[in-house]
Design a protein around this motif. Structure first.
Motif, PDB file in Angstrom:
ATOM      1  N   MET A 281       0.825  -1.205   0.000  1.00 56.68           N
ATOM      2  CA  MET A 281       0.000   0.000   0.000  1.00 56.68           C
ATOM      3  C   MET A 281       0.865   1.264   0.000  1.00 56.68           C
ATOM      4  O   MET A 281       0.475   2.286  -0.577  1.00 56.68           O
ATOM      5  N   ASP A 282       2.035   1.192   0.642  1.00 57.87           N
ATOM      6  CA  ASP A 282       2.877   2.375   0.760  1.00 57.87           C
ATOM      7  C   ASP A 282       3.692   2.624  -0.507  1.00 57.87           C
ATOM      8  O   ASP A 282       4.080   3.766  -0.797  1.00 57.87           O
ATOM      9  N   SER A 283       3.999   1.576  -1.278  1.00 54.21           N
ATOM     10  CA  SER A 283       4.822   1.756  -2.474  1.00 54.21           C
ATOM     11  C   SER A 283       4.029   2.455  -3.575  1.00 54.21           C
ATOM     12  O   SER A 283       2.857   2.155  -3.791  1.00 54.21           O
ATOM     13  N   LYS A 284       4.685   3.387  -4.265  1.00 54.82           N
ATOM     14  CA  LYS A 284       4.026   4.123  -5.336  1.00 54.82           C
ATOM     15  C   LYS A 284       4.015   3.333  -6.643  1.00 54.82           C
ATOM     16  O   LYS A 284       3.106   3.475  -7.448  1.00 54.82           O
ATOM     17  N   LYS A 285       5.050   2.539  -6.883  1.00 56.32           N
ATOM     18  CA  LYS A 285       5.100   1.746  -8.089  1.00 56.32           C
ATOM     19  C   LYS A 285       4.223   0.507  -7.931  1.00 56.32           C
ATOM     20  O   LYS A 285       4.181  -0.086  -6.845  1.00 56.32           O
ATOM     21  N   PRO A 286       3.570   0.108  -8.999  1.00 58.53           N
ATOM     22  CA  PRO A 286       2.738  -1.105  -8.905  1.00 58.53           C
ATOM     23  C   PRO A 286       3.608  -2.343  -8.755  1.00 58.53           C
ATOM     24  O   PRO A 286       4.700  -2.436  -9.322  1.00 58.53           O
ATOM     25  N   ARG A 287       3.110  -3.287  -8.005  1.00 60.32           N
ATOM     26  CA  ARG A 287       3.853  -4.516  -7.765  1.00 60.32           C
ATOM     27  C   ARG A 287       3.686  -5.442  -8.971  1.00 60.32           C
ATOM     28  O   ARG A 287       2.561  -5.705  -9.417  1.00 60.32           O
ATOM     29  N   LEU A 288       4.813  -5.950  -9.522  1.00 58.58           N
ATOM     30  CA  LEU A 288       4.793  -6.751 -10.736  1.00 58.58           C
ATOM     31  C   LEU A 288       5.299  -8.159 -10.415  1.00 58.58           C
ATOM     32  O   LEU A 288       6.392  -8.338  -9.863  1.00 58.58           O
ATOM     33  N   ASP A 289       4.455  -9.131 -10.765  1.00 63.97           N
ATOM     34  CA  ASP A 289       4.836 -10.526 -10.614  1.00 63.97           C
ATOM     35  C   ASP A 289       5.441 -10.973 -11.945  1.00 63.97           C
ATOM     36  O   ASP A 289       4.726 -11.161 -12.945  1.00 63.97           O
ATOM     37  N   ILE A 290       6.758 -11.149 -11.969  1.00 64.95           N
ATOM     38  CA  ILE A 290       7.454 -11.440 -13.222  1.00 64.95           C
ATOM     39  C   ILE A 290       7.035 -12.803 -13.770  1.00 64.95           C
ATOM     40  O   ILE A 290       6.800 -12.968 -14.971  1.00 64.95           O
ATOM     41  N   THR A 291       6.953 -13.782 -12.909  1.00 66.52           N
ATOM     42  CA  THR A 291       6.586 -15.128 -13.373  1.00 66.52           C
ATOM     43  C   THR A 291       5.198 -15.140 -13.997  1.00 66.52           C
ATOM     44  O   THR A 291       4.968 -15.731 -15.053  1.00 66.52           O
ATOM     45  N   LYS A 292       4.257 -14.479 -13.345  1.00 69.71           N
ATOM     46  CA  LYS A 292       2.891 -14.431 -13.873  1.00 69.71           C
ATOM     47  C   LYS A 292       2.846 -13.676 -15.196  1.00 69.71           C
ATOM     48  O   LYS A 292       2.136 -14.081 -16.138  1.00 69.71           O
ATOM     49  N   ALA A 293       3.617 -12.574 -15.311  1.00 69.58           N
ATOM     50  CA  ALA A 293       3.622 -11.798 -16.551  1.00 69.58           C
ATOM     51  C   ALA A 293       4.240 -12.598 -17.701  1.00 69.58           C
ATOM     52  O   ALA A 293       3.750 -12.582 -18.837  1.00 69.58           O
ATOM     53  N   VAL A 294       5.335 -13.333 -17.438  1.00 68.79           N
ATOM     54  CA  VAL A 294       5.976 -14.140 -18.480  1.00 68.79           C
ATOM     55  C   VAL A 294       5.056 -15.254 -18.947  1.00 68.79           C
ATOM     56  O   VAL A 294       4.929 -15.537 -20.156  1.00 68.79           O
ATOM     57  N   ASN A 295       4.390 -15.899 -18.018  1.00 69.68           N
ATOM     58  CA  ASN A 295       3.459 -16.972 -18.396  1.00 69.68           C
ATOM     59  C   ASN A 295       2.301 -16.429 -19.227  1.00 69.68           C
ATOM     60  O   ASN A 295       1.853 -17.071 -20.190  1.00 69.68           O
ATOM     61  N   LYS A 296       1.806 -15.264 -18.879  1.00 72.50           N
ATOM     62  CA  LYS A 296       0.718 -14.654 -19.655  1.00 72.50           C
ATOM     63  C   LYS A 296       1.178 -14.330 -21.075  1.00 72.50           C
ATOM     64  O   LYS A 296       0.456 -14.567 -22.054  1.00 72.50           O
ATOM     65  N   GLN A 297       2.397 -13.792 -21.197  1.00 72.85           N
ATOM     66  CA  GLN A 297       2.916 -13.463 -22.525  1.00 72.85           C
ATOM     67  C   GLN A 297       3.110 -14.720 -23.368  1.00 72.85           C
ATOM     68  O   GLN A 297       2.799 -14.741 -24.561  1.00 72.85           O
TER      69      GLN A 297
END
Length: 342
Positions: free
Chosen positions: A274-290
């Protein structure tokens, strides 16, 4: 040390006893209002502020409660009484105060078919004694249940009637008749419950009389499959049968009281996100989606390419003959020129 006489000791004891056992007569400026049906007493007298300050709060409230309770008990003794099992019981009047309740009062149970028939014919229920005389054992026994009187199930010999088959098992016939009576009573009980709940009364017979819907048939098939010893683990599916719903693993919730360090770490992780300004990115999930998107795109291209290959028509026969063939070979063919715009 001053000597104490016996008279002084007895006088002090009587005084202490009198303080413990107060009089049953209580004087109040305003009379209390009583609702003996609910065992309530309403005291409209204002509390004495001076006495409240001088005494302790608990002692003052206990004394006030004792006096009002004594007045309520005095009113109860004025009611007509009777003796029941060597105990004096007072007949309370109808309550006059309406007390609030959390839920509405339960509705009376609707009468069964037999109760309606008995009321129509004027049949009144007579209480039977629990004990009857047993002619075989020559003693008083229970009418129903274990070791009942005239129990025909304990007979070792049964007379075969003249109208029945001599080879028929009379013991099995008696057991079958008893099971039918039990099933009939159970069916009547279910009918009474269905009538009370205002739902459809179950039909008569083993097979369903009404036409069942698709969902009901599916539910029946699913119940039949999971009725095996393996709870349907090794049951095969039909060719077009869909997977059953709501048969997955149940959710497991964390205990309310347990490892506080794990709970603390979870809360810190939530606050960090909640405190971080950048969105949290799940690399494994993004690679699998691609990768899935690329596979889908390549599969669609293959389908489109496979549809363009080949020509429509009949290519049977030797070269140079048949429909769609040319007389000359491919060497002497003239290339086709595309006309461009001038």
């Amino acid at each position: 040390m001053a000597a104490c006489s016996i008279e002084d000791v007895l006088a002090k004891a009587e005084k202490d006893e009198a303080e413990k056992l107060k009089s049953i007569t209580v004087h109040k400026e305003l009379d209390l209002e009583f609702d003996l049906g609910n065992l309530l007493a309403f005291d409209k007298n204002p509390p004495d502020a001076r006495e409240f300050r001088q005494k302790k709060k608990e002692d003052f409230l206990c004394s006030l409660a004792r006096d009002n309770t004594q007045l309520l008990i005095n009113e109860i003794w004025k009611l007509p009484t009777e003796r029941v099992d060597e105990v004096i019981v007072a007949k309370l009047p109808e309550p006059t105060t309406r007390l609030p309740r959390e839920k509405p009062a339960p509705k009376p149970r609707p009468p069964t078919k037999w109760e309606e028939f008995a009321k129509l014919k004027g049949i009144q229920k007579k209480k039977k004694t629990n004990l009857v005389w047993d002619d075989v054992h020559k003693e008083w026994r229970r009418r129903w249940g274990y070791k009942r009187a005239n129990d025909d199930t304990k007979e070792w010999l049964i007379e075969v009637p003249e109208s029945s088959d001599p080879n028929e098992d009379q013991f099995a016939k008696r057991m079958k008749a008893k099971k039918e009576r039990v099933a009939k009573n159970e069916l009547n009980r279910l009918r009474n419950i269905a009538r009370a709940q205002k739902i459809k009364v179950p039909g008569v017979g083993l097979a369903p009389t009404d036409q069942q819907s698709k969902s009901e048939l599916g539910k029946a098939v699913q119940v039949a499959k999971v009725s095996t010893a393996s709870v349907g683990k090794f049951q095969d599916r039909l060719p077009k049968e869909k997977a059953p719903k709501n048969t997955g693993k149940k959710r497991k919730f964390q205990p309310l009281i347990g490892d506080f360090s794990t709970e603390k770490q979870k809360q810190l992780d939530i606050l960090k996100v909640m405190d971080s300004k950048k969105p949290r990115l799940d690399i494994t999930k993004a690679v699998n989606k691609q990768m899935r998107e690329e596979d889908v795109e390549s599969g669609s291209k293959r389908k489109k390419g496979s549809g363009k290959k080949g020509r429509k028509g009949n290519f049977s026969g030797k070269k140079g003959k048949g429909f769609g063939s040319t007389a000359k070979s491919g060497k002497n063919r003239k290339p086709r020129m595309k006309q461009g715009k001038r």
